[in-house]
Motif scaffolding. Structure first.
Motif, PDB file in Angstrom:
ATOM      1  N   TYR A 179      44.286  54.866  36.232  1.00  0.00           N
ATOM      2  CA  TYR A 179      45.121  54.107  35.294  1.00  0.00           C
ATOM      3  C   TYR A 179      46.000  53.070  36.007  1.00  0.00           C
ATOM      4  O   TYR A 179      46.538  52.171  35.373  1.00  0.00           O
ATOM      5  CB  TYR A 179      45.994  55.049  34.461  1.00  0.00           C
ATOM      6  CG  TYR A 179      47.033  55.792  35.268  1.00  0.00           C
ATOM      7  CD1 TYR A 179      48.316  55.275  35.423  1.00  0.00           C
ATOM      8  CD2 TYR A 179      46.721  56.995  35.891  1.00  0.00           C
ATOM      9  CE1 TYR A 179      49.266  55.939  36.191  1.00  0.00           C
ATOM     10  CE2 TYR A 179      47.668  57.672  36.645  1.00  0.00           C
ATOM     11  CZ  TYR A 179      48.927  57.136  36.797  1.00  0.00           C
ATOM     12  OH  TYR A 179      49.860  57.799  37.553  1.00  0.00           O
ATOM     13  N   THR A 180      46.134  53.157  37.333  1.00  0.00           N
ATOM     14  CA  THR A 180      46.962  52.200  38.084  1.00  0.00           C
ATOM     15  C   THR A 180      46.148  51.008  38.598  1.00  0.00           C
ATOM     16  O   THR A 180      46.653  50.219  39.383  1.00  0.00           O
ATOM     17  CB  THR A 180      47.652  52.878  39.292  1.00  0.00           C
ATOM     18  OG1 THR A 180      46.653  53.288  40.237  1.00  0.00           O
ATOM     19  CG2 THR A 180      48.486  54.070  38.850  1.00  0.00           C
ATOM     20  N   ILE A 181      44.902  50.856  38.149  1.00  0.00           N
ATOM     21  CA  ILE A 181      44.032  49.789  38.665  1.00  0.00           C
ATOM     22  C   ILE A 181      44.646  48.404  38.470  1.00  0.00           C
ATOM     23  O   ILE A 181      44.517  47.542  39.336  1.00  0.00           O
ATOM     24  CB  ILE A 181      42.603  49.867  38.062  1.00  0.00           C
ATOM     25  CG1 ILE A 181      41.645  48.887  38.761  1.00  0.00           C
ATOM     26  CG2 ILE A 181      42.614  49.632  36.565  1.00  0.00           C
ATOM     27  CD1 ILE A 181      41.298  49.242  40.171  1.00  0.00           C
ATOM     28  N   GLY A 182      45.329  48.174  37.359  1.00  0.00           N
ATOM     29  CA  GLY A 182      45.956  46.870  37.124  1.00  0.00           C
ATOM     30  C   GLY A 182      46.992  46.551  38.191  1.00  0.00           C
ATOM     31  O   GLY A 182      47.013  45.457  38.753  1.00  0.00           O
ATOM     32  N   LYS A 183      47.847  47.514  38.479  1.00  0.00           N
ATOM     33  CA  LYS A 183      48.867  47.352  39.509  1.00  0.00           C
ATOM     34  C   LYS A 183      48.211  47.167  40.883  1.00  0.00           C
ATOM     35  O   LYS A 183      48.624  46.312  41.668  1.00  0.00           O
ATOM     36  CB  LYS A 183      49.783  48.583  39.524  1.00  0.00           C
ATOM     37  CG  LYS A 183      50.913  48.504  40.513  1.00  0.00           C
ATOM     38  CD  LYS A 183      51.832  49.718  40.390  1.00  0.00           C
ATOM     39  CE  LYS A 183      51.552  50.664  41.527  1.00  0.00           C
ATOM     40  NZ  LYS A 183      52.408  51.831  41.581  1.00  0.00           N
ATOM     41  N   LYS A 214      45.264  45.938  41.573  1.00  0.00           N
ATOM     42  CA  LYS A 214      44.666  44.601  41.680  1.00  0.00           C
ATOM     43  C   LYS A 214      45.719  43.545  41.972  1.00  0.00           C
ATOM     44  O   LYS A 214      45.470  42.622  42.741  1.00  0.00           O
ATOM     45  CB  LYS A 214      43.896  44.253  40.399  1.00  0.00           C
ATOM     46  CG  LYS A 214      42.583  44.994  40.299  1.00  0.00           C
ATOM     47  CD  LYS A 214      41.790  44.576  39.072  1.00  0.00           C
ATOM     48  CE  LYS A 214      40.434  45.271  39.098  1.00  0.00           C
ATOM     49  NZ  LYS A 214      39.545  44.803  38.055  1.00  0.00           N
ATOM     50  N   LYS A 215      46.905  43.687  41.381  1.00  0.00           N
ATOM     51  CA  LYS A 215      47.983  42.723  41.642  1.00  0.00           C
ATOM     52  C   LYS A 215      48.413  42.747  43.101  1.00  0.00           C
ATOM     53  O   LYS A 215      48.818  41.730  43.654  1.00  0.00           O
ATOM     54  CB  LYS A 215      49.183  43.014  40.745  1.00  0.00           C
ATOM     55  CG  LYS A 215      48.987  42.587  39.322  1.00  0.00           C
ATOM     56  CD  LYS A 215      50.209  42.889  38.475  1.00  0.00           C
ATOM     57  CE  LYS A 215      49.923  42.580  37.017  1.00  0.00           C
ATOM     58  NZ  LYS A 215      50.942  43.107  36.129  1.00  0.00           N
ATOM     59  N   GLU A 267      44.338  41.939  45.303  1.00  0.00           N
ATOM     60  CA  GLU A 267      43.573  40.704  45.120  1.00  0.00           C
ATOM     61  C   GLU A 267      44.180  39.488  45.814  1.00  0.00           C
ATOM     62  O   GLU A 267      43.433  38.698  46.394  1.00  0.00           O
ATOM     63  CB  GLU A 267      43.300  40.459  43.643  1.00  0.00           C
ATOM     64  CG  GLU A 267      42.252  41.430  43.116  1.00  0.00           C
ATOM     65  CD  GLU A 267      41.928  41.262  41.645  1.00  0.00           C
ATOM     66  OE1 GLU A 267      42.629  40.512  40.934  1.00  0.00           O
ATOM     67  OE2 GLU A 267      40.959  41.911  41.198  1.00  0.00           O
ATOM     68  N   ASP A 298      38.754  49.209  43.493  1.00  0.00           N
ATOM     69  CA  ASP A 298      38.112  49.758  42.302  1.00  0.00           C
ATOM     70  C   ASP A 298      38.383  51.262  42.263  1.00  0.00           C
ATOM     71  O   ASP A 298      38.882  51.834  43.233  1.00  0.00           O
ATOM     72  CB  ASP A 298      36.607  49.490  42.323  1.00  0.00           C
ATOM     73  CG  ASP A 298      36.002  49.439  40.921  1.00  0.00           C
ATOM     74  OD1 ASP A 298      36.648  49.909  39.956  1.00  0.00           O
ATOM     75  OD2 ASP A 298      34.872  48.930  40.789  1.00  0.00           O
TER      76      ASP A 298
END
Length: 102
Positions: free
Chosen positions: A60-64, A66-67, A70, A77
């Motif tokens: 669930y922390t994938i968004g954080k 990626k920030k 990236e 992933d």
């Protein structure tokens, strides 16, 4: 040398997966540097990193993630749940290596 970091909740089962990934890399003749850390420490372990993997329990922390990753050009992933659950070091290693070659 491929530098891979796994990030998870506490690190117990992920440490076992790290060992299985290292064994798989040895069989394939691939030099790797693989370690596991708590997800909350991700930003401290990105220097020279080739790929970051999240344990399914912190997916669930994938968004954080990626920030953080990236902008540094680090692919990130979530480890497939089945491969994580089965502690399939070879499949998770292959997953990480495919991410590096993208």
């Amino acid at each position: 040398m491929v530098k891979i970091r796994l990030f998870c909740a506490a690190g117990m089962s992920t440490s076992l997966l790290v060992n299985k990934m290292k064994e798989a890399a040895g069989r394939k003749g691939i030099e790797v540097d693989i370690e596991a850390f708590p997800e909350g420490q991700m930003d401290k372990h990105l220097d020279g990193l080739d790929v970051a993997l999240l344990g399914p329990q912190v997916g669930y922390t994938i968004g954080k993630a990626k920030k953080v990753c990236e902008p540094k050009g680090i692919p990130v992933d979530v480890i497939p749940m089945v491969d994580y659950g089965m502690m399939n070091g070879e499949k998770v290693l292959d997953f990480a290596l495919k991410m590096v070659s993208r």
